[in-house]
Design a protein around this motif. Sequence first.
Motif, PDB file in Angstrom:
ATOM      1  N   THR A   1       0.884  -1.284   0.001  1.00 21.02           N
ATOM      2  CA  THR A   1      -0.025   0.195  -0.006  1.00 21.02           C
ATOM      3  C   THR A   1       0.838   1.379  -0.009  1.00 21.02           C
ATOM      4  N   LYS A   2       0.448   2.250  -0.242  1.00 21.95           N
ATOM      5  CA  LYS A   2       1.024   3.570  -0.253  1.00 21.95           C
ATOM      6  C   LYS A   2       1.669   4.031   1.169  1.00 21.95           C
ATOM      7  N   ASP A   3       1.226   3.622   2.063  1.00 20.51           N
ATOM      8  CA  ASP A   3       1.836   3.601   3.429  1.00 20.51           C
ATOM      9  C   ASP A   3       2.904   2.854   3.977  1.00 20.51           C
ATOM     10  N   GLY A   4       3.250   1.834   2.729  1.00 19.26           N
ATOM     11  CA  GLY A   4       4.372   0.932   3.048  1.00 19.26           C
ATOM     12  C   GLY A   4       3.790  -0.611   3.773  1.00 19.26           C
ATOM     13  N   THR A   5       2.757  -0.849   3.695  1.00 20.03           N
ATOM     14  CA  THR A   5       2.272  -1.979   4.518  1.00 20.03           C
ATOM     15  C   THR A   5       2.369  -2.945   3.432  1.00 20.03           C
ATOM     16  N   ALA A   6       3.097  -4.207   3.481  1.00 25.14           N
ATOM     17  CA  ALA A   6       3.081  -5.265   2.765  1.00 25.14           C
ATOM     18  C   ALA A   6       2.097  -6.288   3.207  1.00 25.14           C
ATOM     19  N   THR A   7       1.291  -6.760   2.070  1.00 27.65           N
ATOM     20  CA  THR A   7       0.398  -8.025   2.358  1.00 27.65           C
ATOM     21  C   THR A   7       0.833  -9.178   1.924  1.00 27.65           C
ATOM     22  N   TYR A   8       0.966 -10.353   2.630  1.00 23.64           N
ATOM     23  CA  TYR A   8       1.232 -11.633   2.169  1.00 23.64           C
ATOM     24  C   TYR A   8       0.001 -12.451   2.461  1.00 23.64           C
ATOM     25  N   THR A   9      -0.176 -13.340   1.414  1.00 20.87           N
ATOM     26  CA  THR A   9      -1.147 -14.489   1.270  1.00 20.87           C
ATOM     27  C   THR A   9      -0.632 -15.797   1.124  1.00 20.87           C
ATOM     28  N   ALA A  10      -1.300 -16.528   1.717  1.00 22.07           N
ATOM     29  CA  ALA A  10      -1.124 -18.301   1.487  1.00 22.07           C
ATOM     30  C   ALA A  10      -2.403 -18.859   1.047  1.00 22.07           C
ATOM     31  N   SER A  11      -1.933 -20.249   1.300  1.00 22.65           N
ATOM     32  CA  SER A  11      -3.491 -21.110   0.801  1.00 22.65           C
ATOM     33  C   SER A  11      -4.211 -21.050   2.216  1.00 22.65           C
ATOM     34  N   ASP A  12      -5.390 -21.696   1.905  1.00 22.39           N
ATOM     35  CA  ASP A  12      -6.186 -21.716   3.080  1.00 22.39           C
ATOM     36  C   ASP A  12      -6.634 -20.340   3.463  1.00 22.39           C
ATOM     37  N   ARG A  13      -6.767 -19.440   2.519  1.00 14.16           N
ATOM     38  CA  ARG A  13      -7.206 -18.128   2.823  1.00 14.16           C
ATOM     39  C   ARG A  13      -6.509 -17.332   4.161  1.00 14.16           C
ATOM     40  N   ILE A  14      -5.354 -17.564   4.347  1.00 18.41           N
ATOM     41  CA  ILE A  14      -4.754 -16.908   5.535  1.00 18.41           C
ATOM     42  C   ILE A  14      -3.779 -15.838   5.028  1.00 18.41           C
ATOM     43  N   ALA A  15      -3.436 -14.731   5.724  1.00 15.44           N
ATOM     44  CA  ALA A  15      -2.840 -13.565   5.385  1.00 15.44           C
ATOM     45  C   ALA A  15      -2.173 -12.918   6.467  1.00 15.44           C
ATOM     46  N   GLY A  16      -1.068 -12.232   6.217  1.00 18.32           N
ATOM     47  CA  GLY A  16      -0.555 -11.241   7.129  1.00 18.32           C
ATOM     48  C   GLY A  16       0.065  -9.911   6.603  1.00 18.32           C
ATOM     49  N   THR A  17       0.444  -9.228   7.475  1.00 18.26           N
ATOM     50  CA  THR A  17       0.898  -7.858   6.963  1.00 18.26           C
ATOM     51  C   THR A  17       2.489  -7.637   7.650  1.00 18.26           C
ATOM     52  N   ILE A  18       3.227  -6.590   7.083  1.00 16.26           N
ATOM     53  CA  ILE A  18       4.473  -6.145   7.710  1.00 16.26           C
ATOM     54  C   ILE A  18       4.845  -4.880   6.883  1.00 16.26           C
ATOM     55  N   THR A  19       5.600  -4.418   7.846  1.00 15.66           N
ATOM     56  CA  THR A  19       5.924  -2.843   7.232  1.00 15.66           C
ATOM     57  C   THR A  19       7.635  -2.942   7.268  1.00 15.66           C
ATOM     58  N   LEU A  20       8.342  -2.001   6.571  1.00 10.57           N
ATOM     59  CA  LEU A  20      10.069  -2.129   6.530  1.00 10.57           C
ATOM     60  C   LEU A  20      10.250  -2.037   8.055  1.00 10.57           C
ATOM     61  N   ASP A  21       9.707  -1.243   8.845  1.00  7.88           N
ATOM     62  CA  ASP A  21      10.279  -0.974  10.463  1.00  7.88           C
ATOM     63  C   ASP A  21       9.200  -1.701  11.403  1.00  7.88           C
ATOM     64  N   GLY A  22       8.325  -2.392  10.924  1.00  2.33           N
ATOM     65  CA  GLY A  22       7.415  -3.020  11.855  1.00  2.33           C
ATOM     66  C   GLY A  22       7.735  -4.629  12.011  1.00  2.33           C
ATOM     67  N   LYS A  23       6.636  -5.159  12.735  1.00  2.34           N
ATOM     68  CA  LYS A  23       6.642  -6.536  13.165  1.00  2.34           C
ATOM     69  C   LYS A  23       5.763  -7.143  12.228  1.00  2.34           C
ATOM     70  N   ALA A  24       5.589  -8.466  11.891  1.00  4.30           N
ATOM     71  CA  ALA A  24       4.808  -9.459  11.096  1.00  4.30           C
ATOM     72  C   ALA A  24       3.640  -9.427  11.909  1.00  4.30           C
ATOM     73  N   LYS A  25       2.397  -9.281  11.226  1.00  5.71           N
ATOM     74  CA  LYS A  25       1.143  -9.556  11.942  1.00  5.71           C
ATOM     75  C   LYS A  25       0.135 -10.499  11.164  1.00  5.71           C
ATOM     76  N   ALA A  26      -0.697 -11.187  11.719  1.00  5.99           N
ATOM     77  CA  ALA A  26      -1.533 -12.104  11.295  1.00  5.99           C
ATOM     78  C   ALA A  26      -2.934 -11.290  10.938  1.00  5.99           C
TER      79      ALA A  26
END
Length: 114
Positions: free
Chosen positions: A61-86
């Motif tokens: 996103t424009k604010d620098g949040t990356a979204t990652y997706t996997a099978s089973d419709r699960i996902a998480g986010t992370i930023t360059l200076d933040g921590k991974a969150k489900a």
Amino acid sequence: MVYLPPGATTSFLKLLIAVSCWASFLPNRAAYAKDPFADFPVVIGCEVKGTYHAFYLSRVTKDGTATYTASDRIAGTITLDGKAKAIGGLEGGTCGGKTLEELRASGQAHDLKS
């Protein structure tokens, strides 16, 4: 001095206005100067509830949040200076709470090699 036939000045001004209007609809090149995907790994591997998942980079996103997706419709986010969150209340497994630096150091983050 340059000779312009009658009406040439008006035609030129119309052309200039048309080009200016058209150019205003083009994307801002400065905003796209840097590839937003360059800072994030393409795949992050995590173990969630005893199953290993490959989370693929889906969007940034424009604010620098990356979204990652996997099978089973699960996902998480992370930023360059933040921590991974489900996303969606799931636990983050072996990725939850880690920074990109920690994911890279643990061998869980994988980049494309050129």
